[in-house]
Design a protein around this motif. Sequence first.
Motif, PDB file in Angstrom:
ATOM      1  N   LEU A 185      32.779  49.520  32.723  1.00 23.68           N
ATOM      2  CA  LEU A 185      33.811  48.485  33.262  1.00 23.68           C
ATOM      3  C   LEU A 185      33.909  48.800  34.639  1.00 23.68           C
ATOM      4  O   LEU A 185      34.673  48.345  35.163  1.00 23.68           O
ATOM      5  CB  LEU A 185      35.038  49.326  32.642  1.00 23.68           C
ATOM      6  N   SER A 186      33.709  50.065  35.437  1.00 31.86           N
ATOM      7  CA  SER A 186      32.564  50.266  36.640  1.00 31.86           C
ATOM      8  C   SER A 186      31.808  48.811  37.261  1.00 31.86           C
ATOM      9  O   SER A 186      32.364  49.205  38.527  1.00 31.86           O
ATOM     10  CB  SER A 186      32.569  51.443  36.926  1.00 31.86           C
ATOM     11  N   ASP A 187      30.803  48.579  36.020  1.00 28.77           N
ATOM     12  CA  ASP A 187      29.870  48.075  36.402  1.00 28.77           C
ATOM     13  C   ASP A 187      30.782  45.851  36.946  1.00 28.77           C
ATOM     14  O   ASP A 187      30.332  46.127  38.408  1.00 28.77           O
ATOM     15  CB  ASP A 187      28.778  47.961  36.145  1.00 28.77           C
ATOM     16  N   ARG A 188      31.803  46.050  36.010  1.00 26.00           N
ATOM     17  CA  ARG A 188      32.294  45.094  36.254  1.00 26.00           C
ATOM     18  C   ARG A 188      33.367  44.797  37.406  1.00 26.00           C
ATOM     19  O   ARG A 188      34.112  43.995  37.695  1.00 26.00           O
ATOM     20  CB  ARG A 188      33.000  43.912  35.118  1.00 26.00           C
ATOM     21  N   THR A 189      33.044  45.928  37.457  1.00 24.82           N
ATOM     22  CA  THR A 189      35.009  46.123  38.727  1.00 24.82           C
ATOM     23  C   THR A 189      34.600  45.390  40.183  1.00 24.82           C
ATOM     24  O   THR A 189      33.548  46.203  41.303  1.00 24.82           O
ATOM     25  CB  THR A 189      35.955  47.673  39.228  1.00 24.82           C
ATOM     26  N   ASN A 190      35.392  45.185  41.048  1.00 24.21           N
ATOM     27  CA  ASN A 190      35.257  45.268  42.639  1.00 24.21           C
ATOM     28  C   ASN A 190      36.363  45.312  43.568  1.00 24.21           C
ATOM     29  O   ASN A 190      37.489  44.118  42.693  1.00 24.21           O
ATOM     30  CB  ASN A 190      34.232  43.374  42.519  1.00 24.21           C
ATOM     31  N   ILE A 221      38.108  48.753  48.050  1.00 28.25           N
ATOM     32  CA  ILE A 221      36.814  50.430  48.362  1.00 28.25           C
ATOM     33  C   ILE A 221      35.951  50.245  46.666  1.00 28.25           C
ATOM     34  O   ILE A 221      35.648  51.635  47.521  1.00 28.25           O
ATOM     35  CB  ILE A 221      38.493  51.471  47.667  1.00 28.25           C
ATOM     36  N   GLY A 222      35.851  49.485  46.454  1.00 26.58           N
ATOM     37  CA  GLY A 222      34.406  50.064  45.785  1.00 26.58           C
ATOM     38  C   GLY A 222      34.683  49.654  44.288  1.00 26.58           C
ATOM     39  O   GLY A 222      35.654  49.405  44.355  1.00 26.58           O
ATOM     40  N   ARG A 223      33.428  49.919  42.834  1.00 30.76           N
ATOM     41  CA  ARG A 223      33.654  49.640  42.305  1.00 30.76           C
ATOM     42  C   ARG A 223      33.781  50.468  41.341  1.00 30.76           C
ATOM     43  O   ARG A 223      34.282  51.024  40.303  1.00 30.76           O
ATOM     44  CB  ARG A 223      32.432  48.783  41.788  1.00 30.76           C
ATOM     45  N   ARG A 224      32.721  52.196  42.410  1.00 29.19           N
ATOM     46  CA  ARG A 224      33.339  53.577  41.356  1.00 29.19           C
ATOM     47  C   ARG A 224      34.438  54.155  41.878  1.00 29.19           C
ATOM     48  O   ARG A 224      35.014  55.019  41.087  1.00 29.19           O
ATOM     49  CB  ARG A 224      32.066  54.184  42.121  1.00 29.19           C
ATOM     50  N   MET A 225      34.890  53.824  43.307  1.00 28.55           N
ATOM     51  CA  MET A 225      36.235  54.285  43.613  1.00 28.55           C
ATOM     52  C   MET A 225      37.216  54.886  42.607  1.00 28.55           C
ATOM     53  O   MET A 225      38.118  55.204  42.788  1.00 28.55           O
ATOM     54  CB  MET A 225      36.458  54.565  45.471  1.00 28.55           C
TER      55      MET A 225
END
Length: 429
Positions: free
Chosen positions: A65-70, A73-77
């Motif tokens: 899910l974090s891979d597809r987040t944008n 503040i970033g995709r992991r933060m």
Amino acid sequence: MKLDYKRTFLVGLAFLTISGFWVVYEAVIPLILRDSFGIGDTISGAVMAADNVLALFMLPFFGALSDRTNTRIGRRMPYIVVGTLASALMALLLPIADNMRSLPFFAAALCGVLLCMSIYRSPAVALMPDVTPAPLRSRGNAVINLMGTVGGIISLGLVAVLVPAENPNYLPLFGCVALMMITALVIMLLTVKEPVLRRRAIEQCRAAGIPMEEEKEQDKGKSGAKLEPAARKSLVFLLMSVFLWFFGYNAVTTAFSKYAQVYWGMEGGSFAYTMIVAQAAAVISFIPMGQLAARIGRKKTILLGIVLLFTAFASAMFFKTFSPMIIAFFALAGIGWAAINVNSYPMVVEMSRGADIGRYTGFYYTFSMLSQVLTPVVSGAMLQYVGYWTLFPYGALFAALSFVTMLFVRHGDAKPVAKTGVSAFEDMD
């Protein structure tokens, strides 16, 4: 190309909070279950295994899910922020429920904290390879492991100081853990600018002439792209290796206290000194093993670590009583484990595309967690029905099997960085 140690230590603050929390969780929750709610060892053991079972499903999910987040503040933060805050809050509910002697409230808080910790565990680990050039990830992972150990040591100190012998109130302990988590989060928000660090890592790779296929995939958003058959075969054998060496190592560390007392006749907690030596040896070896991998390769460093681990376990099985030599063998096991642990995760993410690092992080933790769920049951049955003498042969066997599967891994080593001019005389680090 040099690793920015200051930046990597700051990125590692998230893993520090994760490790710090789990040390307190594993030390205190069994005591609460026994003393406050009268729950027996069998059910208590099942409860303590719940986090590993949950991790099999939740860590790959939130990693992908974090891979597809944008986000800005970033995709992991975003996951680190939400997961840390929610986990700190739920952690405070555990001692409150204990003080109230409310089992339903405690069970709900326990489920809540396990879910919240799952939110940011994979994204926190995936952040390091996101912001670290590929050739430097073994050394970066060494720093992350070191930060995790620091978190564990801090929590062990808190347990020693804040848990009284009689009528314990665990609220101050969990309060300090929550404060540690929030403080680390604030420092990360102020210092770790994920998008900026990610762009800087990409620029470093381009300047060094490293192929940018990973970043191109990320730019196109092609998460989930299939590996070529040869790389997929390497990934399968690498994950099998992860499963096997955790299967052997965790069996020994889980049952060693019982083994030392029953088979060697050691009394009280004196066995703990042997485990402390192993942990200290691993801590000292984390960064050197990352540096060694930069020179001889990750695969060769891991194979060396497996040989050291096998030698330690195979030698220990010949001792019928405790000997000071055992301490030396456990130090050897700690060094071997550092060589394996520092380099295996970077090999997994090296096979990913830039848009898939979180998903591959989930793969790594799925196989390591599955092993940690199963091996206490299998090794426990061996101890009970065959004999305590089986513990070290068991560990040595699975270390040897992981050596065999590791031989079939052909991908995952960092590509060497060409040096020219003055940089040719500089150390890789």
